[in-house]
Design an enzyme around this catalytic site. Structure first.
Site, PDB file in Angstrom:
ATOM      1  N   LEU A   1       3.611   8.016  -3.820  1.00  0.00           N
ATOM      2  CA  LEU A   1       3.819   9.196  -4.648  1.00  0.00           C
ATOM      3  C   LEU A   1       3.110  10.325  -3.914  1.00  0.00           C
ATOM      4  O   LEU A   1       1.886  10.485  -4.003  1.00  0.00           O
ATOM      5  CB  LEU A   1       3.251   8.999  -6.052  1.00  0.00           C
ATOM      6  CG  LEU A   1       3.635  10.062  -7.073  1.00  0.00           C
ATOM      7  CD1 LEU A   1       5.125   9.994  -7.372  1.00  0.00           C
ATOM      8  CD2 LEU A   1       2.831   9.903  -8.356  1.00  0.00           C
TER       9      LEU A   1
ATOM     10  N   LEU B   1      -1.087   6.881  -4.447  1.00  0.00           N
ATOM     11  CA  LEU B   1      -1.195   8.324  -4.697  1.00  0.00           C
ATOM     12  C   LEU B   1      -1.703   8.984  -3.428  1.00  0.00           C
ATOM     13  O   LEU B   1      -2.908   9.005  -3.146  1.00  0.00           O
ATOM     14  CB  LEU B   1      -2.127   8.607  -5.867  1.00  0.00           C
ATOM     15  CG  LEU B   1      -1.776   7.941  -7.213  1.00  0.00           C
ATOM     16  CD1 LEU B   1      -2.649   8.506  -8.320  1.00  0.00           C
ATOM     17  CD2 LEU B   1      -0.304   8.098  -7.560  1.00  0.00           C
ATOM     18  N   ASP B   2      -0.791   9.538  -2.659  1.00  0.00           N
ATOM     19  CA  ASP B   2      -1.106  10.096  -1.346  1.00  0.00           C
ATOM     20  C   ASP B   2      -1.885  11.403  -1.475  1.00  0.00           C
ATOM     21  O   ASP B   2      -1.488  12.303  -2.224  1.00  0.00           O
ATOM     22  CB  ASP B   2       0.201  10.336  -0.571  1.00  0.00           C
ATOM     23  CG  ASP B   2      -0.035  11.011   0.757  1.00  0.00           C
ATOM     24  OD1 ASP B   2      -0.623  10.371   1.638  1.00  0.00           O
ATOM     25  OD2 ASP B   2       0.352  12.191   0.896  1.00  0.00           O
ATOM     26  N   ALA B   3      -2.977  11.487  -0.719  1.00  0.00           N
ATOM     27  CA  ALA B   3      -3.773  12.728  -0.620  1.00  0.00           C
ATOM     28  C   ALA B   3      -4.136  13.299  -1.982  1.00  0.00           C
ATOM     29  O   ALA B   3      -4.257  14.515  -2.151  1.00  0.00           O
ATOM     30  CB  ALA B   3      -3.023  13.769   0.205  1.00  0.00           C
ATOM     31  N   VAL B   4      -4.325  12.440  -2.951  1.00  0.00           N
ATOM     32  CA  VAL B   4      -4.526  12.899  -4.325  1.00  0.00           C
ATOM     33  C   VAL B   4      -5.828  13.678  -4.486  1.00  0.00           C
ATOM     34  O   VAL B   4      -5.944  14.521  -5.394  1.00  0.00           O
ATOM     35  CB  VAL B   4      -4.476  11.700  -5.299  1.00  0.00           C
ATOM     36  CG1 VAL B   4      -5.683  10.784  -5.105  1.00  0.00           C
ATOM     37  CG2 VAL B   4      -4.366  12.167  -6.741  1.00  0.00           C
TER      38      VAL B   4
END
Length: 592
Positions: A151, A249-252
């Site tokens: 995501l 959760l990418d780079a959240v």
């Protein structure tokens, strides 16, 4: 008595009040909560999740791959008369036919249409890149293994429909992106890249300066607009419908921006993670949320929350610490870090990895390694053909951010230069990772023993491309079938280790772990199963010299028979020590 649906609504409302405490919304918190609940439920029944439940065990191994890490034909072989098979089908077949059921989960890196950054500049979140396959291919994979998907929540492509609408003052998208003034004081903002933070664009209503944490082709969202949040809840619902059960959760950490702060790990960001967890677990309680936060270790740990945020966090300090250990023959820093790591509560777990599609991040070891030790890592990476990516510090200086190199090449020697123990060192690294507390994530190019791809790097001029090789299927199968090739030895050696690991209850991700204090070039830790029936002493020679393991140092129980699970040898009664060859691993268990 309050019903599940009423409690669900109250929890969502509470999350939203915290997130939007200082934001003037165009609708009430209750209305927004009801809209989000309607979107996430879709046609699914409302579930009542069980708190602190482990959604994993020792059987879980996640393979990390791009959708086109393996292709049927390379470009030179492509012909109209022989169209290329959808790469997702090729990858699916490889896992089913070659991996002997040792891998039960697959993380397919962004499989959406994109404009740059190998998929992380997403153009459309609800389409499958047609060069990879379609949603049916995704669903077929999800029917066979646990499917993990990205995501990409902080930013999207500057060529997305949403951003095109932003440039033309149209909805949806007109107010989806974070902007700032050139006069704003942005000096505190933490940057993972050297490009300028703001990018000036023209719109019918005048020039605007859009926020770009990573690159000017990756434009950051403004989650202060609840419509952005609703869009992402809809995207999550779509992924659930196609079988995704693990969300990365990418780079959240960069999600929420607020002037006069560092714009990383802000309270609103943590609350968004809690909100997404609440929404998802009331629809599909088996889902696992994993946060990808390549930041200093203590900040990374904060994404567990009180066992109410991420189910799992990427163990970002492990790759550089393990690389340092094996290149230097010194496990001091690794031992100190392990002793400082809190055991994950039930319902949470560490996600362990030692190689990935990205490089080996250096920010997570801030305060864990000395500057001279980091400098040695950088120097040896360059010596072994790798590259080093830089970031801009708050004072404007450029500092090493990431080592870009195939792990097999990174471990071809020590700081003193290449040697004959590269394969053994590489296998030792994986034997350590597979035994640690947590869920193992195995990069496909580690499974295959892939080396630096200089051609891909030269063609793209992107440092990370050096570790993103694309295998042509027939060449790959020939390589892993050739018994004298290192590809064959790595592939079969890792599968053998995994087959052993999966049978040990002491290797449950939440089983007890204690770090051992061993002399010389030995490193080790003790695992005990949750029911306390099995103990495994995991000991490794992390040096290029033979080492003697004195069994009395392990406090083995004399009344029990002990076995080395790796070599399948029995420890004889009265045996005093074990001689470990360079980089040899032993898993001493009281149960076979």
């Amino acid at each position: 008595m309050i019903s599940v649906s009423e409690l669900f609504l109250q929890r969502v409302e509470q999350h939203l009040r915290i997130i939007y405490d200082d934001v003037e919304l165009p609708l009430s918190i209750t209305e927004l909560a009801q809209q989000l609940i309607t979107v996430i439920l879709g046609s699914s029944p409302l579930r009542d999740p069980t708190p602190h439940k482990n959604r994993w065990d020792e059987q879980d191994i996640v393979l990390i791959a791009y959708g086109d890490s393996i292709i049927q034909h390379d470009d030179s072989e492509f012909a109209v008369s022989s169209p290329m098979e959808a790469p997702l089908k090729t990858l699916h077949r490889f896992i089913k036919e070659q991996c002997d059921r040792q891998l039960n989960a697959l993380h397919i890196l962004p499989f959406y249409p994109y404009s740059s950054d190998e998929g992380f500049a997403v153009m459309n979140y609800v389409q499958v890149n047609e060069s990879l396959g379609d949603w049916q291919d995704i669903k077929n994979i999800a029917n066979d293994v646990k499917l993990m998907a990205d995501l990409v929540i902080n930013h999207c492509s500057s060529r997305s429909v949403w951003f095109e609408n932003f440039l033309n003052d149209l909805h949806p998208g007109k107010d989806y992106f974070k902007t700032a003034s050139l006069n704003d004081d942005l000096s505190q903002v933490v940057r993972p890249r050297t490009s300028s933070l703001l990018h000036t664009v023209s719109t019918p209503s005048g020039g605007k300066h859009v926020w770009c944490t990573f690159s000017h082709d990756q434009v950051d969202f403004d989650f202060g607009n609840p419509d952005v949040l609703k869009e992402f809840v809809g995207i999550i619902r779509h992924y659930l419908d196609y079988g995704v059960r693990l969300f990365r959760l990418d780079a959240v950490a960069f999600l929420w921006k607020q002037l006069n702060t560092d714009c990383i790990n802000l309270p609103q960001t943590h609350e968004v993670v809690r909100l997404l967890r609440t929404l998802i677990e009331h629809v599909e309680p088996s889902v696992v949320i994993i946060t990808e936060t390549n930041i200093p270790n203590q900040e990374n740990l904060s994404y567990f929350g009180n066992a109410n945020e991420a189910h799992a966090i990427y163990n970002f300090a492990l790759p550089p610490l393990l690389l340092h250990t094996l290149l230097s023959g010194d496990s001091t820093a690794l031992k100190h870090w392990m002793m400082s790591m809190p055991p994950a509560q039930n319902g949470t777990a560490y996600f362990n990895f030692i190689a990935s599609h990205d490089g080996i991040g250096l920010r997570p070891i801030e305060g864990l390694l000395q500057p001279s030790e980091v400098a040695s890592l950088v120097s040896t990476t360059m010596q072994y053909g790798g590259r080093v990516s830089m970031r801009t510090s708050n004072d404007g200086t450029h500092t090493p951010y990431e080592l870009n190199i195939a792990l097999f090449d990174a471990l071809q020697g020590t700081h003193n230069g290449p040697d004959k123990f590269g394969l053994e060192r590489f296998m030792c690294a994986h034997a350590i990772m597979f035994a640690l507390e947590g869920i193992p994530g195995l990069y496909i190019h580690s499974l295959l023993g892939t080396t630096n791809d200089y051609e891909r790097f030269e063609n793209s001029q992107h440092n990370r491309a050096i570790n993103r090789h694309r295998w042509q299927e027939s060449k790959l199968l020939a390589a892993i079938d050739e018994k004298y090739s290192h590809h064959h030895k790595v592939f079969n050696g890792i599968k053998t280790l995994l087959a052993v690991r999966k049978k040990q209850s002491a290797f449950h991700p939440n089983a007890t772990q204690f770090t051992l204090h061993l002399a010389g070039g030995l490193f080790g830790f003790w695992r005990q199963s949750i029911d306390r029936r099995q103990s495994v002493f995991c000991v490794y020679n992390i040096s290029d010299k033979s080492q003697t393991l004195i069994l009395a140092d392990l406090n083995l129980i004399d009344t029990q028979q002990w076995f080395d699970l790796v070599s399948a040898k029995t420890i004889e009664q009265g045996q005093m020590n074990i001689e470990l060859e360079p980089y040899q691993s032993v898993w001493l268990s009281n149960l076979q």
